[in-house]
Scaffold this active site. Structure first.
Site, mmCIF file in Angstrom:
data_model
loop_
_atom_site.group_PDB
_atom_site.id
_atom_site.type_symbol
_atom_site.label_atom_id
_atom_site.label_comp_id
_atom_site.label_asym_id
_atom_site.label_seq_id
_atom_site.Cartn_x
_atom_site.Cartn_y
_atom_site.Cartn_z
ATOM 1 C CB SER A 173 85.234 59.965 32.490
ATOM 2 O OG SER A 173 85.278 61.179 31.764
ATOM 3 C CE LYS A 174 82.865 64.186 28.719
ATOM 4 N NZ LYS A 174 82.047 65.128 29.488
ATOM 5 C CG ASP A 175 83.155 54.478 27.708
ATOM 6 O OD1 ASP A 175 83.120 55.211 26.703
ATOM 7 O OD2 ASP A 175 83.898 53.484 27.807
ATOM 8 C CB ALA A 204 77.666 57.347 26.377
ATOM 9 C CB THR A 240 80.465 62.918 24.868
ATOM 10 O OG1 THR A 240 81.043 63.522 26.027
ATOM 11 C CG2 THR A 240 79.032 62.534 25.176
#
Length: 346
Positions: free
Chosen positions: A47-49, A52, A79
């Site tokens: 989910s950190k895409d 970012a 992340t």
């Protein structure tokens, strides 16, 4: 983006619009309908895409980030991978301060995505000069033309999920969602998603998942930071030893705490029963659902969405390693079965 919908300009065009998958086998005895938002389908496998790309593009729009600049961030791994991936495409240098709790696999991946990695001791206070927060701040001060993302205290962390994850979940459930279950670390995922969903329907119940050894649950209930709650634990990317301003505690209805051991076993169970190879925090989120069901939280017609934040490949040397599980004292009949399923032909 190219005209052919199956051909993309670059990997960043694949971020978001992750699928939702029914969890049938693990929840067959539970009340309610259970859907997993599987964030491993992002190109960086987490989910950190979303944050970012969103934070970096906002920094570009505001003129904070210019060609040739260096992006600095603190990360437990995911992340950092996402920032490294975005930096590769957009041409930025990337420096990451990583907790020593992060798996060796994650650290190797960051290095191979072109990032310079500083591994910092996990079990020191947030204001210790060796902590990954302080190391990132020091590098930011020292390096001219650097931008420190600072996901724990960055409002854009929430905004990214308000703009994408929330609307996706609302549309995928046709507005029928009754519960959102999500792990809370920086708090950006749960807070941004919750804000959007509660704007559509204030009755959506948002339940955060916290770790034993973290301060978040008690802070949510008392609004007091209790240092006595802090002790070492093994789950990465869940819980905190500080209060992140990227968490909107008012958007969360309650927190559930889960143990390292049960979360690890539940991650393995998801793989064995649902065929979804997901990470440690996904096991934690699913473990919270088990506990909530046992408490009678759900009704027959409820639509419960759980966010599975990342992919199991990030944990090959941890929860998916029998050796690691044994070293943690987590070894039991479940793990014996996994060990015995390999037969070597001599």
């Amino acid at each position: 983006m190219a005209h052919n919908k199956q051909v993309f300009d670059n990997v960043l065009d694949l971020i978001g619009n992750t699928p939702m998958i029914k969890l049938k086998k693990m929840t067959s005895e539970f009340k309610g309908n259970f859907l997993a938002k599987v964030e491993a389908f992002n190109p960086g496998h987490s989910s950190k895409d979303r944050i970012a790309l969103y934070i970096i593009e906002q920094a570009e729009k505001q003129g904070i980030l210019k060609p040739g600049d260096t992006i600095i961030e603190t990360t437990s791994g995911n992340t950092g991978f996402s920032i490294a991936m975005v930096s590769v495409i957009k041409g930025y240098d990337c420096i990451l301060a990583v907790s020593s709790k992060s798996s060796a696999d994650k650290i190797d991946m960051l290095k191979n995505m072109g990032a310079r990695v500083y591994v910092c001791p996990a079990n020191v206070s947030a204001d210790d000069p060796r902590s990954y927060y302080q190391v990132a701040k020091r590098l930011h001060d020292e390096i001219k033309g650097s931008v420190y993302i600072n996901q724990y205290f960055n409002q854009l962390n929430m905004d990214a999920h308000y703009a994408s994850t929330g609307p996706e979940i609302w549309n995928q459930t046709n507005g029928k969602i009754t519960h959102l279950i999500a792990c809370s670390g920086t708090g950006g995922t749960i807070s941004g998603t919750a804000k959007y969903l509660k704007e559509q329907n204030p009755n959506v119940k948002v339940i955060g998942v916290d770790a034993f050894g973290s301060v978040l649950k008690k802070y949510h209930e008392t609004r007091e930071f209790d240092e006595k709650e802090i002790y070492p634990y093994r789950i990465e990317g869940l819980g905190k030893n500080l209060i992140p301003t990227a968490t909107d505690f008012d958007a969360i209805d309650k927190f559930v705490k889960v143990t390292d051991e049960e979360s690890a076993h539940t991650a393995r169970e998801i793989a064995r029963t649902e065929g979804l190879f997901v990470g440690y925090t996904s096991g934690a989120a699913m473990q919270a659902i088990k506990q909530l069901d046992a408490e009678g939280e759900f009704k027959a017609n409820d639509t419960v969405v759980v966010i599975f934040p990342d992919h199991g490949s990030r944990y090959m040397s941890k929860v998916y390693s029998d050796k690691w599980m044994n070293e943690q004292g987590f070894f039991d009949s479940q793990n014996v079965e996994a060990a015995e399923s390999i037969q070597y032909i001599k």
